[in-house]
Design a protein around this motif. Sequence first.
Motif, PDB file in Angstrom:
ATOM      1  N   UNK A 137       1.662  96.916  48.223  1.00  0.00           N
ATOM      2  CA  UNK A 137       2.611  97.868  47.256  1.00  0.00           C
ATOM      3  C   UNK A 137       2.935  96.914  46.168  1.00  0.00           C
ATOM      4  N   UNK A 138       3.314  95.637  46.487  1.00  0.00           N
ATOM      5  CA  UNK A 138       3.703  94.753  45.619  1.00  0.00           C
ATOM      6  C   UNK A 138       2.721  94.122  44.711  1.00  0.00           C
ATOM      7  N   UNK A 139       1.289  94.425  45.001  1.00  0.00           N
ATOM      8  CA  UNK A 139       0.381  93.559  44.423  1.00  0.00           C
ATOM      9  C   UNK A 139      -0.161  94.401  43.089  1.00  0.00           C
TER      10      UNK A 139
ATOM     11  N   UNK B 226      -4.578  87.597  47.716  1.00  0.00           N
ATOM     12  CA  UNK B 226      -4.684  88.840  46.881  1.00  0.00           C
ATOM     13  C   UNK B 226      -4.321  88.688  45.423  1.00  0.00           C
ATOM     14  N   UNK B 227      -3.785  87.526  44.837  1.00  0.00           N
ATOM     15  CA  UNK B 227      -3.644  87.293  43.610  1.00  0.00           C
ATOM     16  C   UNK B 227      -4.930  87.186  42.747  1.00  0.00           C
ATOM     17  N   UNK B 228      -5.973  86.681  43.477  1.00  0.00           N
ATOM     18  CA  UNK B 228      -7.036  86.291  42.975  1.00  0.00           C
ATOM     19  C   UNK B 228      -8.165  87.447  43.489  1.00  0.00           C
ATOM     20  N   UNK B 229      -8.141  87.878  44.599  1.00  0.00           N
ATOM     21  CA  UNK B 229      -9.033  88.410  45.253  1.00  0.00           C
ATOM     22  C   UNK B 229      -8.544  90.028  45.764  1.00  0.00           C
TER      23      UNK B 229
ATOM     24  N   UNK C 178      -9.576  79.771  50.274  1.00  0.00           N
ATOM     25  CA  UNK C 178      -9.793  79.947  48.692  1.00  0.00           C
ATOM     26  C   UNK C 178     -11.233  79.368  48.301  1.00  0.00           C
ATOM     27  N   UNK C 179     -11.534  78.309  48.530  1.00  0.00           N
ATOM     28  CA  UNK C 179     -12.992  77.788  48.014  1.00  0.00           C
ATOM     29  C   UNK C 179     -13.949  78.817  48.690  1.00  0.00           C
ATOM     30  N   UNK C 180     -14.023  78.963  49.634  1.00  0.00           N
ATOM     31  CA  UNK C 180     -15.103  80.141  50.458  1.00  0.00           C
ATOM     32  C   UNK C 180     -14.874  81.436  49.589  1.00  0.00           C
ATOM     33  N   UNK C 181     -13.731  81.930  49.437  1.00  0.00           N
ATOM     34  CA  UNK C 181     -13.621  83.239  48.844  1.00  0.00           C
ATOM     35  C   UNK C 181     -14.318  83.376  47.559  1.00  0.00           C
ATOM     36  N   UNK C 182     -13.692  82.083  46.739  1.00  0.00           N
ATOM     37  CA  UNK C 182     -14.081  82.044  45.359  1.00  0.00           C
ATOM     38  C   UNK C 182     -15.591  81.977  45.229  1.00  0.00           C
ATOM     39  N   UNK C 183     -16.162  81.124  46.155  1.00  0.00           N
ATOM     40  CA  UNK C 183     -17.804  81.223  46.073  1.00  0.00           C
ATOM     41  C   UNK C 183     -18.362  82.543  46.708  1.00  0.00           C
TER      42      UNK C 183
ATOM     43  N   UNK D 157       1.724  84.250  53.041  1.00  0.00           N
ATOM     44  CA  UNK D 157       0.372  83.717  52.877  1.00  0.00           C
ATOM     45  C   UNK D 157      -0.742  84.723  52.169  1.00  0.00           C
ATOM     46  N   UNK D 158      -0.765  85.851  52.521  1.00  0.00           N
ATOM     47  CA  UNK D 158      -1.763  86.988  52.065  1.00  0.00           C
ATOM     48  C   UNK D 158      -1.715  86.995  50.493  1.00  0.00           C
ATOM     49  N   UNK D 159      -0.368  87.083  50.027  1.00  0.00           N
ATOM     50  CA  UNK D 159      -0.287  87.253  48.375  1.00  0.00           C
ATOM     51  C   UNK D 159      -1.140  86.231  47.583  1.00  0.00           C
ATOM     52  N   UNK D 160      -1.096  85.013  48.138  1.00  0.00           N
ATOM     53  CA  UNK D 160      -1.671  83.955  47.313  1.00  0.00           C
ATOM     54  C   UNK D 160      -3.196  84.361  47.274  1.00  0.00           C
TER      55      UNK D 160
END
Length: 293
Positions: A287-289, A245-248, A209-214, A240-243
């Motif tokens: 589909x759930x996102x 996808x929620x941000x990115x 997540x810190x790398x994706x956020x940056x 794990x991936x929904x965590x």
Amino acid sequence: MTTERPLPYIGISGVNNLKHNSNPENTGMQYWLMDQFVWAGLDDESRQNQRQLLLGVKAVHKTQYLDVENKYGREWYPVGADEFESSLDSGGIEALRTAQIYFDADHVADADYRNEFIKRICSRGYKWLNALQFDLLPWHDNDTLLPFLEEVKQTTGHTIILQAHGESMQKLTPDGTIRKLGRYAQFLDYVLFDASHGKGLKLDTHSLLPFLDAAYGSTELANVGFGVAGGLSADIVQDELPKLLEKHGDISWDAEGRLHKQCEDGTYEFDWAAAKQYLQASDAILRNSTREV
């Protein structure tokens, strides 16, 4: 600045378009995977979270430079020109048809070696190749390697995918990684974050997540796509991936090791059931996102 990232993908790596006795339909892997992708509805252009399919073919020093079989077997790692040429073809749905390039660690600093390797791979895969993925490239330590990839992009015109592997991520940190990549954003199409260092360890969302956020916060990389890899299977996709996808919501992802299983002779074969479940799980979480891309 307008953000126009490339269409995100769902990747299946270690593909070899042979007919396999373990597949009940006895069809080539490429077309079977394309059918599964379509049946899951993942190619539906009307979907807000549409993805494209990536098919990755192994192109490593031993099997495509020395042309010698490795311990994993020819089903996973095609050996030599003829097998690489027939690993995929240009038919079927639109997809990223990718050579997963891994240079020998003892020769990667040699520009002549790198150029010859790329020339060989592009020649052998000319019928189907449209993307080049660079795995475990020590771009964090060798300042000639990112300019080299820029030359490859200019010469070939192929989609360029750069793996940010565990060692580079640990040494550069999120901000350092993004700063360095930002200087070469004009030739990067995707950056694939793989904190498992290519070992297939379970996806670690906390580390990623810190790398994706940056990455998503970088204006220099506003036109680059980002993905994650490392130990993905259907269960881990769901858990794990929904965590992420929620941000990115427009990340890509790729699976390989857990889509292959070991045979009695020690080589590995493609796990058709695991691949089907992986694509179905990918469709389910999308589909759930509810996040708008």
